[in-house]
Write an enzyme that holds these catalytic residues in place. Structure first.
Site, PDB file in Angstrom:
ATOM      1  N   ARG A  29      -7.564  16.722 -69.480  1.00  0.00           N
ATOM      2  CA  ARG A  29      -6.131  16.941 -69.543  1.00  0.00           C
ATOM      3  C   ARG A  29      -5.554  18.140 -69.970  1.00  0.00           C
ATOM      4  NH1 ARG A  29      -3.523  12.054 -68.412  1.00  0.00           N
ATOM      5  NH2 ARG A  29      -4.692  10.394 -68.060  1.00  0.00           N
ATOM      6  N   ALA A  30      -6.036  18.834 -71.022  1.00  0.00           N
ATOM      7  CA  ALA A  30      -5.602  19.889 -71.481  1.00  0.00           C
ATOM      8  C   ALA A  30      -6.006  21.112 -70.729  1.00  0.00           C
ATOM      9  CB  ALA A  30      -5.675  20.175 -73.177  1.00  0.00           C
ATOM     10  N   CYS A  55     -17.786  16.482 -63.678  1.00  0.00           N
ATOM     11  CA  CYS A  55     -18.245  15.306 -63.133  1.00  0.00           C
ATOM     12  C   CYS A  55     -18.073  15.327 -61.612  1.00  0.00           C
ATOM     13  CB  CYS A  55     -17.268  14.048 -63.534  1.00  0.00           C
ATOM     14  SG  CYS A  55     -15.401  14.634 -63.283  1.00  0.00           S
ATOM     15  N   ASN A  58     -16.925   8.813 -62.894  1.00  0.00           N
ATOM     16  CA  ASN A  58     -16.783  10.341 -63.268  1.00  0.00           C
ATOM     17  C   ASN A  58     -17.414  10.487 -64.624  1.00  0.00           C
ATOM     18  OD1 ASN A  58     -14.690   8.745 -64.109  1.00  0.00           O
ATOM     19  ND2 ASN A  58     -13.749  10.646 -65.242  1.00  0.00           N
ATOM     20  N   GLY A  88      -9.969  12.051 -70.473  1.00  0.00           N
ATOM     21  CA  GLY A  88      -9.622  12.199 -71.859  1.00  0.00           C
ATOM     22  C   GLY A  88      -8.806  13.420 -72.193  1.00  0.00           C
ATOM     23  N   GLY A  99      -9.286  16.313 -73.430  1.00  0.00           N
ATOM     24  CA  GLY A  99     -10.025  17.686 -73.231  1.00  0.00           C
ATOM     25  C   GLY A  99      -9.768  17.947 -71.838  1.00  0.00           C
TER      26      GLY A  99
END
Lengths: 318, 345
Positions: A181-182, A144, A294, A177, A179
């Site tokens: 964040r991880a 994004c 984003n 989300g 994903g």
């Protein structure tokens, strides 16, 4: 404003295309991104979305059916059994899923637009380099932050050399989300690389900040480009405004908060000067909320890529 | 598993990391060597050395480092005979790759910092740190921005990911004594004996040392300080004051008070560009809850766009900007300048 700086992807050449013909497409991944993308693609005159594909029954599949699209929880196995097969597939699943699916699309001759972080194909940004990859079997939508800032880096680098470009993406916490964040490092790596490779800077760096303020903040991006002490300021300003207008063709809420800000050369910048661009990206609010610029810029850019790929296919056929 | 404590409290000195903000990231290798040597001799257990915004912070947005932080970390490692060297990592700015390079340069410990509600961006970095055999701590920054209960939940996310010491990080120096106490108690109750709880204070409203004492009383065991308060905003709890106060309270820190006083006076004071103080801008930061590192950036933007820095800072507070959004300071300054123009026009 006309294309002083060259390529304009939504070329008026489309006048030559038979508008009654359409290119068929499928969306794999019926989550928020897939649903928002569907809303955008359904406005296209040249794309006909026939299939929405998931792996379990979900609200997303139900929403697609309501929108008149055949939807199945049978996964890519189901999709590849359809006759005729779609010509284009938009993947909005996960990097892992796309790594598994990509070779199968390629084998079936389906062109893939990848919105996941798999980054298997060339990284594309519609107004910057898509013309080089219109026929690529698989293209990556980068990130994004990349879609938001690479047009600006390019707008500067086509006027004057940019030894270093740095972007800061601020997004609403609610729009990040699990994903993202991880794997937040993936964002900084890929975006930083793309700012250089696609944007045209010698070196790139990316920073991302999640902000939980309520009501949620609209996506903001800042682009800092190092430029020479004698760079053509007027040329940069014109180029930037022109590029903003081009991005607005597919992201209407893409705006500059202020005119480009030029800073004098400084010793700790190696004697270079700097131009700073402050962007706000308000989403179209199709399915995703407006603050999630984003996410919107990813689906809008993917839809634009699809649009141009479809036109290229129709032109080739004509 | 939390490490054994050698003393009642583990003092962590961040002169060479949080102080980097006040130094506009211009630390030289000599300054770092001299400071580490003095801290190490005075018995400080952990010394943090990194760009103020953590690994990879050298940038347009936060300011470029005078000397590469990896060079500074390696120099610190060479000078420290007993102290551990820590680094700061803010996910979104620094990466696991940066962490590996810091480890190679000699860092023993990493403190992973997220905004107080965003701890779930940290697990990949804690996992990498544990794999690299590093000690860990976790900063929940701008801790005044969320409730004690929620802060404890965020601490849990970090601890489950491998964090040995989640921190109540008062980045804005905004926590009054009861605010601090409630958060310390919530974290201590949440992590039990799985981890230690830490406190990182700023002096914007002068509560750094007082909150450190309250923290100790309710179970906080990692306490941050900086010599001469060198840090963002009006600086951190001064390490030399912490040492003197804990000594008076009979709480063992392992630190030699006279040695630290000498270090502050003779090593750090000569290179201070200015002594961090509670001036209008810094107090506004504590009062309005604004990230302390915004201070110098707001002063610079204020000068460039001819608007008062304290107005910029207040607006940043109203808009809820968080650590890392230094770019927004320029944006706010431009908007304020435009508003003034309109008002006068």
């Amino acid at each position: 404003m006309s294309g002083t700086f060259g390529f304009r992807p939504t070329a008026r050449a489309t006048m030559l295309v038979d508008m009654s013909a359409q290119v068929t497409a499928a969306i794999v991944g019926p989550g928020n991104i897939g649903t928002d993308l569907l809303a955008k693609l359904q406005r296209s005159k040249v794309i006909d979305v026939r299939h929405m594909v998931g792996v379990v029954e979900s609200d997303g599949l139900a929403r697609a059916r309501e929108a008149g699209v055949e939807a199945s929880a049978g996964g890519v196995d189901w999709l590849l059994r359809q006759d005729p097969l779609p010509q284009l597939v938009f993947e909005a699943t996960s990097a892992k899923a796309h790594q598994a699916n990509a070779p199968r699309y390629a084998e079936a001759g389906i062109q893939a637009v990848d919105l996941t972080p798999a980054h298997l194909g060339p990284m594309v940004c519609p107004p910057v380099n898509l013309r080089d990859h219109l026929a690529a079997p698989n293209v990556s939508m980068i990130t994004c932050g990349g879609q938001a800032t690479i047009p600006m880096v390019h707008a500067v680098s086509r006027v004057t050399p940019v030894p270093y470009a740095e972007i800061i993406a601020s997004i609403a916490s609610r729009s990040a989300g699990p994903g993202t964040r991880a794997n937040i490092d993936e964002f900084t790596h890929i975006t930083g690389r793309a700012v250089a490779e696609v944007g045209g800077a010698a070196k790139g760096k990316a920073i991302i900040v999640l902000n939980p303020v309520e009501p949620p903040m609209i996506m903001r991006d800042t682009v800092f480009c190092m430029i020479g002490p004698d760079a053509d300021h007027g040329g940069i300003v014109r180029s930037v405004h022109e590029m903003v207008a081009q991005v607005q063709e597919y992201v209407p809420g893409y705006t500059l908060r202020a005119d480009p800000q030029f800073d004098e050369p400084r010793q700790d910048w190696g004697g270079n000067a700097r131009v700073a661009l402050f962007l706000e990206i308000k989403g179209n609010g199709d399915y995703l909320p407006e603050y999630a610029g984003n996410l919107d810029i990813m689906t809008a850019a993917a839809a634009q890529v699809g649009e141009l790929m479809a036109r290229a296919k129709l032109e080739a056929r004509a | 598993m939390r490490p054994e404590l050698i003393h009642d409290v583990r003092i962590i000195d961040t002169t060479l990391r949080d102080g980097s903000h006040a130094m506009a990231h211009q630390f030289t290798e000599t300054q770092v060597r001299d400071t580490v040597r003095a801290l190490d001799q005075a018995g400080v257990e952990v010394i943090e050395v990194t760009h103020g915004d953590g690994l990879g912070g050298s940038s347009f947005n936060y300011g470029f480092s005078h000397t590469d932080e990896m060079v500074l970390i390696a120099a610190a490692r060479e000078e420290a005979r007993n102290a551990k060297i820590a680094v700061l990592l803010v996910p979104g700015i620094g990466t696991v790759e940066d962490l590996k390079r810091a480890r190679d340069a000699g860092a023993d410990m990493v403190r992973v910092a997220t905004h107080c509600t965003e701890a779930d961006v940290s697990p990949q970095h804690f996992a990498a740190a544990r794999e690299l055999g590093m000690e860990t701590a976790g900063f929940l920054m701008m801790a005044h921005k969320t409730s004690p209960e929620n802060l404890a939940k965020q601490a849990r996310i970090m601890v489950d990911a491998g964090c040995q010491a989640p921190y109540v990080t008062d980045s804005a120096g905004a926590l009054l004594m009861d605010d601090g106490r409630a958060r310390f108690e919530a974290l201590v109750a949440e992590v039990g004996d799985e981890a230690w709880v830490g406190y990182h204070g700023h002096q914007n409203m002068s509560f750094g040392v007082a909150n450190s004492v309250i923290g100790y009383e309710v179970g906080v065991r990692y306490i941050d300080g900086s010599l001469c308060a060198l840090g963002a905003g009006s600086g951190n709890s001064p390490t030399e004051v912490l040492a003197a106060v804990f000594d008076r309270l009979g709480i063992e820190t392992g630190v030699d008070v006279s040695g630290l006083l000498d270090a502050a006076e003779e090593v750090v004071r000569p290179y201070l560009p200015r002594w961090p103080k509670m001036d209008r801008n810094a107090i506004v930061q504590g009062w309005a809850g604004v990230y302390s590192s915004f201070l110098l950036h707001a002063e610079r933007a204020g000068e460039r766009y001819k608007v008062p820095a304290h107005e910029i800072l207040r607006r940043c507070g109203e808009l809820g900007y968080v650590g890392g959004q230094e770019d927004m300071i320029i944006d706010v300054a431009i908007q304020l300048a435009a508003e003034r123009e309109k008002g006068h026009g």
